[in-house]
Every structure is written in structure tokens, then in C-alpha cells.
Design a protein around this motif. Structure first.
Motif, PDB file in Angstrom:
ATOM      1  N   ALA A 168      72.701  68.106  43.563  1.00 59.16           N
ATOM      2  CA  ALA A 168      71.936  66.968  44.075  1.00 59.16           C
ATOM      3  C   ALA A 168      72.024  66.939  45.601  1.00 59.16           C
ATOM      4  N   GLY A 169      73.218  67.236  46.117  1.00 57.63           N
ATOM      5  CA  GLY A 169      73.405  67.293  47.564  1.00 57.63           C
ATOM      6  C   GLY A 169      72.553  68.409  48.167  1.00 57.63           C
ATOM      7  N   LEU A 170      72.553  69.555  47.481  1.00 55.34           N
ATOM      8  CA  LEU A 170      71.750  70.683  47.965  1.00 55.34           C
ATOM      9  C   LEU A 170      70.267  70.301  47.996  1.00 55.34           C
ATOM     10  N   ASP A 171      69.813  69.621  46.953  1.00 53.25           N
ATOM     11  CA  ASP A 171      68.409  69.199  46.924  1.00 53.25           C
ATOM     12  C   ASP A 171      68.072  68.363  48.156  1.00 53.25           C
ATOM     13  N   GLU A 172      68.994  67.497  48.534  1.00 50.51           N
ATOM     14  CA  GLU A 172      68.762  66.650  49.710  1.00 50.51           C
ATOM     15  C   GLU A 172      68.723  67.475  50.990  1.00 50.51           C
ATOM     16  N   SER A 173      69.692  68.380  51.132  1.00 52.37           N
ATOM     17  CA  SER A 173      69.731  69.220  52.339  1.00 52.37           C
ATOM     18  C   SER A 173      68.463  70.071  52.419  1.00 52.37           C
ATOM     19  N   TYR A 174      68.065  70.599  51.274  1.00 55.18           N
ATOM     20  CA  TYR A 174      66.871  71.448  51.221  1.00 55.18           C
ATOM     21  C   TYR A 174      65.639  70.662  51.676  1.00 55.18           C
ATOM     22  N   GLN A 175      65.523  69.444  51.166  1.00 57.36           N
ATOM     23  CA  GLN A 175      64.379  68.615  51.530  1.00 57.36           C
ATOM     24  C   GLN A 175      64.390  68.296  53.030  1.00 57.36           C
ATOM     25  N   LYS A 176      65.588  68.042  53.548  1.00 62.07           N
ATOM     26  CA  LYS A 176      65.698  67.771  54.992  1.00 62.07           C
ATOM     27  C   LYS A 176      65.166  68.950  55.800  1.00 62.07           C
ATOM     28  N   MET A 177      65.592  70.138  55.405  1.00 62.09           N
ATOM     29  CA  MET A 177      65.176  71.329  56.153  1.00 62.09           C
ATOM     30  C   MET A 177      63.679  71.593  55.968  1.00 62.09           C
ATOM     31  N   TYR A 178      63.200  71.406  54.770  1.00 62.49           N
ATOM     32  CA  TYR A 178      61.766  71.578  54.495  1.00 62.49           C
ATOM     33  C   TYR A 178      60.960  70.664  55.423  1.00 62.49           C
ATOM     34  N   ASP A 179      61.384  69.414  55.496  1.00 66.03           N
ATOM     35  CA  ASP A 179      60.686  68.455  56.357  1.00 66.03           C
ATOM     36  C   ASP A 179      60.802  68.845  57.835  1.00 66.03           C
ATOM     37  N   ALA A 180      62.016  69.269  58.215  1.00 68.08           N
ATOM     38  CA  ALA A 180      62.228  69.664  59.608  1.00 68.08           C
ATOM     39  C   ALA A 180      61.321  70.842  59.961  1.00 68.08           C
ATOM     40  N   TYR A 181      61.176  71.793  59.031  1.00 72.11           N
ATOM     41  CA  TYR A 181      60.340  72.962  59.292  1.00 72.11           C
ATOM     42  C   TYR A 181      58.882  72.550  59.466  1.00 72.11           C
ATOM     43  N   CYS A 182      58.442  71.598  58.645  1.00 70.51           N
ATOM     44  CA  CYS A 182      57.061  71.119  58.800  1.00 70.51           C
ATOM     45  C   CYS A 182      56.878  70.558  60.203  1.00 70.51           C
ATOM     46  N   ARG A 183      57.858  69.803  60.664  1.00 75.05           N
ATOM     47  CA  ARG A 183      57.758  69.211  62.000  1.00 75.05           C
ATOM     48  C   ARG A 183      57.795  70.299  63.086  1.00 75.05           C
ATOM     49  N   ILE A 184      58.668  71.276  62.914  1.00 79.16           N
ATOM     50  CA  ILE A 184      58.794  72.343  63.924  1.00 79.16           C
ATOM     51  C   ILE A 184      57.450  73.057  64.105  1.00 79.16           C
ATOM     52  N   PHE A 185      56.857  73.487  62.986  1.00 80.13           N
ATOM     53  CA  PHE A 185      55.649  74.298  63.126  1.00 80.13           C
ATOM     54  C   PHE A 185      54.457  73.444  63.551  1.00 80.13           C
ATOM     55  N   SER A 186      54.437  72.177  63.151  1.00 81.74           N
ATOM     56  CA  SER A 186      53.376  71.299  63.654  1.00 81.74           C
ATOM     57  C   SER A 186      53.542  71.086  65.153  1.00 81.74           C
ATOM     58  N   ARG A 187      54.778  70.849  65.570  1.00 79.87           N
ATOM     59  CA  ARG A 187      55.018  70.625  66.996  1.00 79.87           C
ATOM     60  C   ARG A 187      54.668  71.850  67.832  1.00 79.87           C
ATOM     61  N   CYS A 188      54.843  73.027  67.269  1.00 79.16           N
ATOM     62  CA  CYS A 188      54.480  74.258  67.998  1.00 79.16           C
ATOM     63  C   CYS A 188      52.966  74.455  68.017  1.00 79.16           C
ATOM     64  N   GLY A 189      52.240  73.576  67.365  1.00 80.41           N
ATOM     65  CA  GLY A 189      50.781  73.667  67.384  1.00 80.41           C
ATOM     66  C   GLY A 189      50.248  74.719  66.429  1.00 80.41           C
ATOM     67  N   LEU A 190      50.987  75.001  65.363  1.00 83.49           N
ATOM     68  CA  LEU A 190      50.580  76.064  64.444  1.00 83.49           C
ATOM     69  C   LEU A 190      49.965  75.503  63.167  1.00 83.49           C
ATOM     70  N   ALA A 191      48.944  76.196  62.655  1.00 82.45           N
ATOM     71  CA  ALA A 191      48.406  75.869  61.339  1.00 82.45           C
ATOM     72  C   ALA A 191      49.192  76.697  60.334  1.00 82.45           C
ATOM     73  N   TYR A 192      49.922  76.039  59.441  1.00 83.61           N
ATOM     74  CA  TYR A 192      50.837  76.760  58.551  1.00 83.61           C
ATOM     75  C   TYR A 192      50.733  76.184  57.157  1.00 83.61           C
ATOM     76  N   ARG A 193      51.382  76.866  56.219  1.00 81.77           N
ATOM     77  CA  ARG A 193      51.398  76.404  54.837  1.00 81.77           C
ATOM     78  C   ARG A 193      52.736  76.800  54.210  1.00 81.77           C
ATOM     79  N   PRO A 194      53.454  75.861  53.609  1.00 79.56           N
ATOM     80  CA  PRO A 194      54.660  76.250  52.869  1.00 79.56           C
ATOM     81  C   PRO A 194      54.239  76.826  51.513  1.00 79.56           C
ATOM     82  N   VAL A 195      54.801  77.967  51.140  1.00 81.51           N
ATOM     83  CA  VAL A 195      54.420  78.592  49.871  1.00 81.51           C
ATOM     84  C   VAL A 195      55.661  78.936  49.048  1.00 81.51           C
ATOM     85  N   GLU A 196      55.525  78.896  47.741  1.00 80.65           N
ATOM     86  CA  GLU A 196      56.612  79.337  46.865  1.00 80.65           C
ATOM     87  C   GLU A 196      56.825  80.825  47.106  1.00 80.65           C
ATOM     88  N   ALA A 197      58.092  81.238  47.108  1.00 78.36           N
ATOM     89  CA  ALA A 197      58.363  82.612  47.534  1.00 78.36           C
ATOM     90  C   ALA A 197      59.404  83.282  46.663  1.00 78.36           C
TER      91      ALA A 197
END
Ligand code: ATP
Ligand code: MG
Length: 574
Positions: A168-197
């Protein structure tokens, strides 16, 4: 900064070895220079861009409670042997020995080092969760270093590792990082998409997403749903088997003489049948084991799915012709699944047993079978989803048609679970004094690759168009003539005023023709250019131009600094 003093060697010619536009433009704009294949020096402007992306990454990591550390590049082999990766990481690992013949590697990633740190420092549940990160050089002896910073052998990555008490803790950390990554790439002005990998060599079973910058030059193919939010790397995209009509050729299984007819296309042409009536039979070698892999003739085998299903070999490749001859007694073009030698494992894609009758190789050079019935006549040991997803197939989530795009992987987030904490023994005592394994995640951003990705998305025929947040300087001042004292004075004055206002400004004070300065400014891609010429200055005006739109306007000298500042502030607000 004054351009006359800046090490910014711009080039008019496209460098011969640069295949993709970002590589060409980075060299032409004087941002990087090559030192060896996949190894680069950052020149002053290139380094400024890198530092900007680093700061955005750092801010977003800190905002999520990340703590910055710096781990060593040189890592002892013992730790990699403990995790089991010394053997499996393969040729990508830069290995070296010290003067005492002790083995080391240059870090391609840091799970071993950080898990070793944590097993020494964390005792109690009270110390968890922990989010630790660094921004550092990584080393991977890539098979094909290319495309400049896109696939280097030395490159810069931000890697964060999370340590939690439980899933459950990992799920929270993962979500935090997922959200942070969305912010990072948006802030860099990039058009991006998170994909299952796919999890690749790092391993772990808990799920992973890649962040893809969408660009035609991308090395990855991604599929995404036209209706819902499903998106996946094709390496990973799960396929549903599809049934096709029975083959036109009727009757019993027959051996056909098919001299010199080896490929799927040749067989289809000879027998006048569609590819869907053929079974492709491929002899694969995974490390030292052999497998016969079957897939419908029109499909592409997904080697990543195959390797995952087989348990993850270091190398998995088609067996060379002499091995095929030795095992099956025929040339590779005539391999087939009927009467396969005992002991050879046969793995089929889910669609193969659904075929009513099939054309396949006969394990006899120059012969094929027609009308073989897969469900009866093939000895299949394992049936799996092994094929590559195709455009237009139905989304597994909602049924709408899937689309395909190319992507550059700029980041990846992984749920590692206890893979490394178990291997290295990173435990803590829980509330009841019971010993538990830390539950881990790891999260990487390709900082240097992001520069290249940004250029792939933001350029035109004249050069780079930097998104404001990662531009090397926000504004360049171009005095048209260095002979006209009034122009030079006005340029100097504006330069100082903008600096006072905290604007990142650069002054092109070189004794060059205006055309040369304009070309360089466009090539490097400064978002704002202020041009000062004798004529407009006589009217108290200068020209303000935005690189992105190409729009120019005449602005009063005394108002231009404030206007520049406003444009920048607006572009930087997120
Ligand atoms: P790839 O599939 O492109 O080889 P990877 O999945 O092996 O990358 P990760 O281990 O997930 O890479 O590393 C995290 C990030 O580091 C990647 O998302 C990518 O942006 C960046 N990266 C990986 N390899 C390179 C490289 N050779 N050059 C530049 N950046 C890289
Ligand atoms: Mg990755």
C-alpha cells in the motif's frame, strides 16, 4: 553573457553522422560536441539547458518529499553478484578491474548500491517511507549508441528509489512519482503520454509505466486507445487472439514440393493464399536452450513477450542456419511444427491452435505441408500471447480501435516490490517487532535524453524553438550594427536593464552581419529576440520578435524590457 565571449561554435552544414534532427541541431547550434561514440561534452549553452531540466526535476522530486543524495559511479561487483545481475546484465555493463584485480562496474542504474545503503541504515518501520534520489551520470555500453544524446553510453539520469513498509505504501510512492513525472514533462513543455510498459532487465512484477514524448523519430512504438485512456508500449500491449477463415486448400495434409520457396511471401505467391493461412516456425536460441516458436504468417513475433514468457534470457535470438540444420535437418526457410524432435519445446501464439488448417514448413528442405491441422497435428507445449499488437485492433479495455504513434522514452516508473530487498536483505522491524522486507520502487528520468526529445518536438527549418522553461537564455539582444554608437549604447543599456529585472539575457555584440546574427539566434532558438537598428531607434523603437510564432512588433525603447519580462513570466507560470 555576451556572444563575443561565449564558446558557441555554430555550424551551417548538417553534420554527416547525425541522423535525427535533434542530433543535427544540437551539434549545429553548438550545444554539444562528440568525444567518442555515445559520449559528449556539453558546451556552455547545452549545459545551461541541462541544468534547467535538472532544476525542474529536482523541484518536483523535493515537492514529493524526495531527498537528494549522490551515489558512486563505480560500483563493486560483489553487490551485483548478490542481486544476481552481474551475470544477467550482459554486455551493456561497463566492467573494470582495479590494480588488485578486484571487479567493478560503472553504474548503469543504482538498485544495488541503494539497497546496500538501506540495509545498513534502516532498522525500524518508523524510518519508512523513504524517497531518495540523485541526478548523475549513468554508463551503459549500448549496442547502438546513436542519435546524439538520445542513446548515449554516458548519459544523465535522475533516479529515485522508494522504500516502503508494504504494498500500500509502494502504491502511494508510485502514484507520487507518476504525478511528479507528469508535472516534470509538462513543465518542460513536452507533449507526452504515460504508457503501460515492460519491466526489462530491472525486473520486478508490480507494474511499470513509461513516459513517452511523442515524435516520429521515436525508437518506441506505442498504441493508444482512441476512446479511453489505455496506452501501452507495443512491447507490452496484450493482444486478443483473432480467428481467421479456413484456408482455401481442402483435403488431407499433403507434402508439397516447393523448391526455393522460403519466405512467407514466396509461399503465399506460389499457392495463391493469404498470409493468414501460414504458420511461421522459428527456431530460437535463448542462452543455450532451443525453442520452436509458432506464429501466424501475417503476425510479427514480439521477442520481449517471448523472452518474458521463457523466463528472461540474457540473449534470445534466432538460431543460426547450422543449428537449424543440426536439430531439424533442413534450411531455416522450411522449418515446421509437424513431427518435431522429442525434447524440443514448442511454443505457439494463441492464434495458432485456432487455425483450422495451415500451411507450414515440413522440416525438409524445399518442402511444405498444406492442410496441417494445428490443434491435432502440432505438438504444442505452451500456448501464449506472443505477437505484436497491430494498429486498428480493438482496445482490450473498451473495444474502440487502437491507434499507433512513435515515442521517445524520457522516463519510467517501476514497482520493484521486494526483488532487491530480498536479494540483498534490506529489512526493517514492523510495529510488532517482526522482521519484514522493504517494498521498493524505482523511478528514472532521462535528463539528457529529454533535451533531445524537446528538440524533436520543437524545431523548424531554421533551428530549435525552446520552450521558455528550458531555454538556454530567454532573450537575445541583436544590435544590427556595431558601427552605430547609438545602437550599441541602446543595446548595452537594454542588456543591463534586463539583467536588473532578472531576465536571462544574452547580447550578440559580435562584429558580424545582421543576417549572420539572426541565423544563429534562430538556430540556437532563444524564445525572444530584440533587434535594435538605426532606423527604428531614430523613432525611439526596437523590434521584438517571438521565435515560436515569428511575430514581430515595434516597441518603445523604454517599454521593451518590461514587455520582455511579462512574456517570459507568462510562459514560465505553470
Ligand atoms: P531504453 O529502453 O531506451 O534503452 P531503458 O528502459 O533501458 O531505456 P531505464 O533503465 O528505464 O532505461 O532508464 C530511465 C531513463 O533513462 C529512460 O527512460 C531514458 O529516458 C533514459 N535512458 C536510458 N538509456 C539511455 C541512454 N542510453 N541514453 C540516454 N538516456 C537513456
Ligand atoms: Mg525504461
Amino acid at each position: 553573457m555576451r556572444v563575443s565571449q561565449l564558446l558557441n561554435p555554430t555550424l551551417r552544414e548538417v553534420p554527416a553522422e547525425a541522423e535525427v534532427i535533434s542530433h543535427q541541431l544540437m551539434v549545429r547550434a553548438g550545444l554539444i560536441r562528440k568525444s567518442a561514440a555515445g559520449v559528449y561534452t556539453y558546451l556552455p549553452l547545452g549545459l545551461r539547458i541541462l541544468k534547467k531540466i535538472e532544476s525542474i526535476v529536482r523541484e518536483e522530486m523535493d515537492a514529493k518529499g524526495g531527498q537528494e543524495i549522490l551515489m558512486p559511479v563505480i560500483q563493486p561487483a560483489e553487490l551485483w553478484k548478490e542481486s544476481g545481475r552481474w551475470e544477467v546484465y550482459g554486455a551493456e555493463l561497463f566492467r573494470l578491474k582495479d590494480r588488485h584485480n578486484r571487479e567493478f562496474c560503472l553504474g548503469p542504474t543504482h538498485e544495488e548500491i541503494i539497497t546496500d545503503l538501506i540495509r545498513g541504515e534502516v532498522r525500524s518501520y518508523k524510518q519508512l517511507p523513504l524517497l531518495l534520489y540523485q541526478i548523475q551520470n549513468k554508463y551503459r555500453d549500448e549496442r547502438r549508441p546513436r542519435f546524439g544524446l538520445m542513446r548515449g553510453r554516458e548519459f544523465i539520469m535522475k533516479d529515485l528509489y522508494s522504500f516502503d513498509r508494504d504494498e500500500a505504501g509502494l502504491d502511494e510512492s508510485y502514484q507520487k512519482m507518476y504525478d511528479a513525472y507528469c508535472r516534470i514533462f509538462s513543465r518542460c513543455g513536452l507533449a507526452y503520454r504515460p504508457v503501460e510498459a515492460d519491466a526489462g532487465a530491472i525486473g520486478g512484477t508490480g507494474g511499470t509505466h513509461e513516459f513517452m514524448v511523442l515524435a516520429d523519430s521515436g525508437e518506441n512504438a506505442v498504441v493508444y486507445c482512441s476512446e479511453c485512456n489505455y496506452a501501452a508500449n507495443v512491447e507490452k500491449a496484450e493482444c486478443r487472439p483473432q480467428v481467421t477463415e479456413a484456408v482455401a486448400v481442402e483435403g488431407e495434409r499433403k507434402l508439397l514440393h516447393t523448391p526455393e520457396v522460403r519466405t512467407i511471401d514466396e509461399v503465399c505467391k506460389l499457392l495463391n493464399v493469404p498470409k493468414t493461412s501460414l504458420v511461421k516456425s522459428l527456431l530460437y536460441q535463448g542462452d543455450d536452450k532451443l525453442f520452436l516458436v509458432l506464429i501466424r504468417g501475417d503476425r510479427e513475433l514480439n521477442e520481449i513477450k517471448l523472452n518474458n514468457a521463457l523466463g528472461g534470457f540474457v540473449t534470445l535470438e534466432l538460431a543460426p542456419p547450422h543449428v537449424v540444420e543440426g536439430i531439424l535437418g533442413c534450411e531455416p526457410g522450411f522449418v515446421g511444427p509437424v513431427e518435431v524432435p522429442v525434447g524440443l519445446t514448442v511454443i505457439a501464439d494463441e492464434e495458432v491452435p485456432l487455425m483450422k488448417n495451415a500451411i507450414c514448413g515440413a522440416n525438409k528442405t524445399n518442402y511444405h505441408f498444406v492442410n496441417a491441422v494445428p490443434s491435432i497435428e502440432f505438438r504444442i507445449d505452451q500456448v501464449l500471447d506472443l505477437r505484436m499488437m497491430e494498429t486498428g485492433e480493438a482496445c482490450l479495455k473498451c473495444g474502440a480501435p487502437l491507434k499507433e504513434a512513435r515515442g521517445i522514452e524520457v522516463g519510467q516508473v517501476f514497482k520493484l516490490g521486494t526483488k532487491y530487498s530480498k536479494a540483498l536483505g534490506a529489512t526493517y522491524l514492523d510495529l510488532n517487532g517482526e522482521e519484514k522486507f522493504c517494498v521498493m520502487g524505482c523511478y528514472g528520468v532521462g535528463v539528457s535524453r529529454s533535451i533531445a526529445a524537446a528538440i524533436e518536438q520543437n524545431h523548424d527549418d531554421f533551428g530549435i524553438i525552446w520552450p521558455m522553461p528550458i531555454a538556454p537564455y530567454h532573450c537575445i539582444i541583436v544590435p544590427v550594427s556595431t558601427k552605430d554608437v547609438l545602437v550599441v549604447e541602446a543595446a548595452d543599456k537594454l542588456y543591463q536593464e534586463l539583467q536588473r529585472l532578472g531576465v536571462e539575457v544574452i547580447l550578440d555584440d559580435r562584429d558580424e552581419r545582421a543576417g549572420v546574427k539572426f541565423k544563429d539566434a534562430d538556430l540556437v532558438g532563444y524564445p525572444i529576440r530584440v533587434t535594435i537598428g538605426s532606423k527604428t531607434l531614430a523613432n525611439g523603437q526596437v523590434e521584438l520578435r517571438e521565435r515560436k510564432t515569428g511575430e514581430t512588433q515595434l516597441v518603445l525603447v523604454e517599454e521593451v524590457a518590461q514587455q520582455v519580462k511579462t512574456i517570459i513570466e507568462k510562459a514560465l507560470s505553470f
